[in-house]
Structure formats: C-alpha cells, structure tokens
Motif scaffolding. Structure first.
Motif, PDB file in Angstrom:
ATOM      1  N   GLU A 111      57.811  37.937  72.528  1.00  0.00           N
ATOM      2  CA  GLU A 111      58.840  38.088  71.498  1.00  0.00           C
ATOM      3  C   GLU A 111      60.230  37.848  72.073  1.00  0.00           C
ATOM      4  O   GLU A 111      61.100  37.275  71.405  1.00  0.00           O
ATOM      5  N   ALA A 112      60.448  38.263  73.309  1.00  0.00           N
ATOM      6  CA  ALA A 112      61.738  38.034  73.960  1.00  0.00           C
ATOM      7  C   ALA A 112      61.981  36.538  74.143  1.00  0.00           C
ATOM      8  O   ALA A 112      63.115  36.067  73.979  1.00  0.00           O
TER       9      ALA A 112
ATOM     10  N   GLU B 148      63.636  33.282  66.310  1.00  0.00           N
ATOM     11  CA  GLU B 148      63.230  34.453  65.542  1.00  0.00           C
ATOM     12  C   GLU B 148      63.595  34.204  64.078  1.00  0.00           C
ATOM     13  O   GLU B 148      64.703  33.791  63.755  1.00  0.00           O
TER      14      GLU B 148
ATOM     15  N   ASN C  96      48.882  43.734  75.225  1.00  0.00           N
ATOM     16  CA  ASN C  96      49.800  44.313  74.256  1.00  0.00           C
ATOM     17  C   ASN C  96      51.208  44.448  74.843  1.00  0.00           C
ATOM     18  O   ASN C  96      52.198  44.167  74.169  1.00  0.00           O
ATOM     19  N   ASP C  97      51.293  44.855  76.098  1.00  0.00           N
ATOM     20  CA  ASP C  97      52.596  44.961  76.762  1.00  0.00           C
ATOM     21  C   ASP C  97      53.263  43.594  76.890  1.00  0.00           C
ATOM     22  O   ASP C  97      54.482  43.470  76.750  1.00  0.00           O
TER      23      ASP C  97
ATOM     24  N   LEU D  37      53.143  41.155  74.879  1.00  0.00           N
ATOM     25  CA  LEU D  37      53.648  40.670  73.590  1.00  0.00           C
ATOM     26  C   LEU D  37      55.151  40.876  73.456  1.00  0.00           C
ATOM     27  O   LEU D  37      55.836  40.057  72.846  1.00  0.00           O
ATOM     28  N   GLU D  38      55.682  41.930  74.067  1.00  0.00           N
ATOM     29  CA  GLU D  38      57.129  42.138  74.070  1.00  0.00           C
ATOM     30  C   GLU D  38      57.821  40.996  74.807  1.00  0.00           C
ATOM     31  O   GLU D  38      58.895  40.548  74.397  1.00  0.00           O
ATOM     32  N   GLU D  39      57.213  40.529  75.877  1.00  0.00           N
ATOM     33  CA  GLU D  39      57.766  39.402  76.630  1.00  0.00           C
ATOM     34  C   GLU D  39      57.753  38.134  75.785  1.00  0.00           C
ATOM     35  O   GLU D  39      58.710  37.368  75.775  1.00  0.00           O
TER      36      GLU D  39
ATOM     37  N   GLN E  99      63.118  35.139  70.885  1.00  0.00           N
ATOM     38  CA  GLN E  99      64.523  35.472  70.644  1.00  0.00           C
ATOM     39  C   GLN E  99      65.454  34.627  71.498  1.00  0.00           C
ATOM     40  O   GLN E  99      66.478  34.139  71.016  1.00  0.00           O
TER      41      GLN E  99
ATOM     42  N   SER F 209      49.363  37.997  67.027  1.00  0.00           N
ATOM     43  CA  SER F 209      48.489  38.124  68.199  1.00  0.00           C
ATOM     44  C   SER F 209      47.157  38.742  67.846  1.00  0.00           C
ATOM     45  O   SER F 209      47.030  39.486  66.874  1.00  0.00           O
TER      46      SER F 209
ATOM     47  N   ARG G 102      55.328  32.827  80.507  1.00  0.00           N
ATOM     48  CA  ARG G 102      56.534  32.853  79.675  1.00  0.00           C
ATOM     49  C   ARG G 102      57.082  31.442  79.475  1.00  0.00           C
ATOM     50  O   ARG G 102      57.461  31.069  78.366  1.00  0.00           O
TER      51      ARG G 102
END
Length: 77
Positions: free
Chosen positions: A58-59, A67, A51-52, A54-56, A62, A74, A15
């Motif tokens: 995107e966070a 954003e 895939n999971d 990718l939410e991290e 943000q 990806s 991250r």
C-alpha cells in the motif's frame, strides 16, 4: 487479466517489482488490461508475514500517487 509471477529474493526487491507492476497497469488501456494478478510463490508461507507486507504494498501505491486510481486486493491460499 495479466498474471505476473514475481520471484523476488526479498522484500525490497518485491517492493520494486510491485511498483513496476502498478506502473504498468496504470499505463495500460483498460480495454487491454484492467486487472493484474501477482503470484508470489517464493515468499510469505506464513499468513501473518504476508499480511504485514500488505502495508508495504500500500505504501508503494501511495508513493506512486496511484491511490484511488488502482486498488490492491489481497488473498493468500
């Protein structure tokens, strides 16, 4: 195009590395670099884990208020 090989030992380190790559790209003159390809050879051999995460990613985008400025696209071979 910038190619960054990220050799993170875990997701928290990753991250931070992704955050730095996003900051670097946002600061870069688009005439010099408008795309970064990040390669993660040591993490996510399983697509669902990737895939999971990718939410991290995107966070992080943000949190850095990037954003709409930058986009994460990806793919996993």
């Amino acid at each position: 195009i910038h190619y960054g090989v990220l050799r993170a030992s875990g997701q928290e380190v990753l991250r931070k590395q992704i955050g730095q790559e996003l900051i670097d790209l946002a600061r870069m003159d688009p005439a010099v670099r408008e795309t970064s390809l990040l390669i993660l050879p040591d993490l996510f051999p399983d697509f669902l884990e990737f895939n999971d995460f990718l939410e991290e990613a995107e966070a992080v985008l943000q949190q850095l208020d990037l954003e709409g400025v930058l986009q994460i696209a990806s793919f996993q071979p």
